[in-house]
Design a protein around this motif. Sequence first.
Motif, mmCIF file in Angstrom:
data_model
loop_
_atom_site.group_PDB
_atom_site.id
_atom_site.type_symbol
_atom_site.label_atom_id
_atom_site.label_comp_id
_atom_site.label_asym_id
_atom_site.label_seq_id
_atom_site.Cartn_x
_atom_site.Cartn_y
_atom_site.Cartn_z
ATOM 1 N N CYS A 1 0.854 -1.184 0.000
ATOM 2 C CA CYS A 1 0.000 0.000 0.000
ATOM 3 C C CYS A 1 0.894 1.239 0.000
ATOM 4 C CB CYS A 1 -0.950 -0.011 1.197
ATOM 5 S SG CYS A 1 -2.277 -1.220 0.967
ATOM 6 N N THR B 1 -3.484 3.953 0.039
ATOM 7 C CA THR B 1 -4.263 2.800 -0.392
ATOM 8 C C THR B 1 -4.343 1.812 0.770
ATOM 9 O OG1 THR B 1 -2.266 1.810 -1.363
ATOM 10 C CG2 THR B 1 -3.721 3.052 -2.847
ATOM 11 N N LYS C 1 -5.550 -2.327 2.102
ATOM 12 C CA LYS C 1 -5.961 -3.719 1.921
ATOM 13 C C LYS C 1 -6.733 -4.135 3.166
ATOM 14 C CE LYS C 1 -2.113 -5.342 -0.885
ATOM 15 N NZ LYS C 1 -0.964 -6.245 -0.940
ATOM 16 N N SER D 1 -6.574 -7.155 -4.303
ATOM 17 C CA SER D 1 -5.777 -7.154 -5.525
ATOM 18 C C SER D 1 -5.492 -5.705 -5.910
ATOM 19 C CB SER D 1 -6.491 -7.896 -6.656
ATOM 20 O OG SER D 1 -7.686 -7.245 -7.004
ATOM 21 N N GLU D 2 -4.448 -5.490 -6.655
ATOM 22 C CA GLU D 2 -3.962 -4.140 -6.957
ATOM 23 C C GLU D 2 -5.045 -3.210 -7.497
ATOM 24 O OE1 GLU D 2 -0.455 -1.993 -9.545
ATOM 25 O OE2 GLU D 2 -0.237 -4.109 -9.036
ATOM 26 N N ASN D 3 -5.929 -3.731 -8.323
ATOM 27 C CA ASN D 3 -6.958 -2.865 -8.923
ATOM 28 C C ASN D 3 -8.231 -2.779 -8.081
ATOM 29 O OD1 ASN D 3 -7.759 -5.462 -9.417
ATOM 30 N ND2 ASN D 3 -8.428 -5.099 -11.504
ATOM 31 N N GLU D 4 -8.252 -3.387 -6.905
ATOM 32 C CA GLU D 4 -9.428 -3.365 -6.033
ATOM 33 C C GLU D 4 -9.149 -2.678 -4.693
ATOM 34 O OE1 GLU D 4 -12.465 -4.339 -6.754
ATOM 35 O OE2 GLU D 4 -12.000 -5.199 -8.706
ATOM 36 N N THR E 1 -8.931 -0.148 -1.683
ATOM 37 C CA THR E 1 -9.714 0.993 -1.239
ATOM 38 C C THR E 1 -8.751 2.104 -0.823
ATOM 39 O OG1 THR E 1 -9.868 0.004 0.964
ATOM 40 C CG2 THR E 1 -11.717 -0.387 -0.554
ATOM 41 N N THR E 2 -9.304 3.243 -0.447
ATOM 42 C CA THR E 2 -8.481 4.407 -0.100
ATOM 43 C C THR E 2 -8.894 4.937 1.263
ATOM 44 O OG1 THR E 2 -8.287 4.992 -2.438
ATOM 45 C CG2 THR E 2 -7.787 6.723 -0.847
ATOM 46 N N GLY F 1 -14.086 3.620 -1.600
ATOM 47 C CA GLY F 1 -13.700 2.648 -2.631
ATOM 48 C C GLY F 1 -14.367 1.304 -2.484
ATOM 49 N N LYS G 1 -17.115 -1.411 -3.032
ATOM 50 C CA LYS G 1 -17.993 -1.648 -4.173
ATOM 51 C C LYS G 1 -19.427 -1.910 -3.716
ATOM 52 C CE LYS G 1 -14.450 -1.667 -7.028
ATOM 53 N NZ LYS G 1 -13.484 -0.797 -6.431
#
Length: 164
Positions: A68, A82, A84, A95-98, A100-101, A122, A124
């Motif tokens: 992160c 970022t 995890k 995963s890198e494209n999922e 959150t922030t 972030g 979903k």
Amino acid sequence: MTTTTNDRTIINEITINAPLHLVWYAWTISERVSEWFAPEAVVEAIEGGAYELYFIPGNKTEMNTKDCKIIKLAEEKELRFTWKGPDQFESIMNSENELTTVNVSFEPVDTESTKVIVEHTGFKEDDNWKEAIEWHHMAWSGVLSSLKSALEKGEGSLCCQPIK
């Protein structure tokens, strides 16, 4: 402490009886982060730098935020990185494209107290994320309570100006 959750954003707000600069250091110096957030921390306080927390001492593969990064750093105002989730949510949010922030804002209330606002975004809309949102809602409340308690004790390195 105030906590707000809408469908995909968690906002926690707390006022800590500690000066702004000490609250800032508690989030941006590895050794200080490990006193209240996670037992091990790697924080490189520059944009693009690491914001890695290791929740199981010595374990670099489980329960961590490895890889992160800090995406915004405004001295004593804002820290964005970022994030995890814990291992039970790995399949949906790590995963890198999922990722959150997490955005942490700092506001001086007066010379001896600071408001901290954590906004976690972030998540979903998918139903699979509901449990992750609920877990993080609970977790951020605990994290901020830990920060407040650690800083207000006025002990150890958290109470002092860092040696540079």
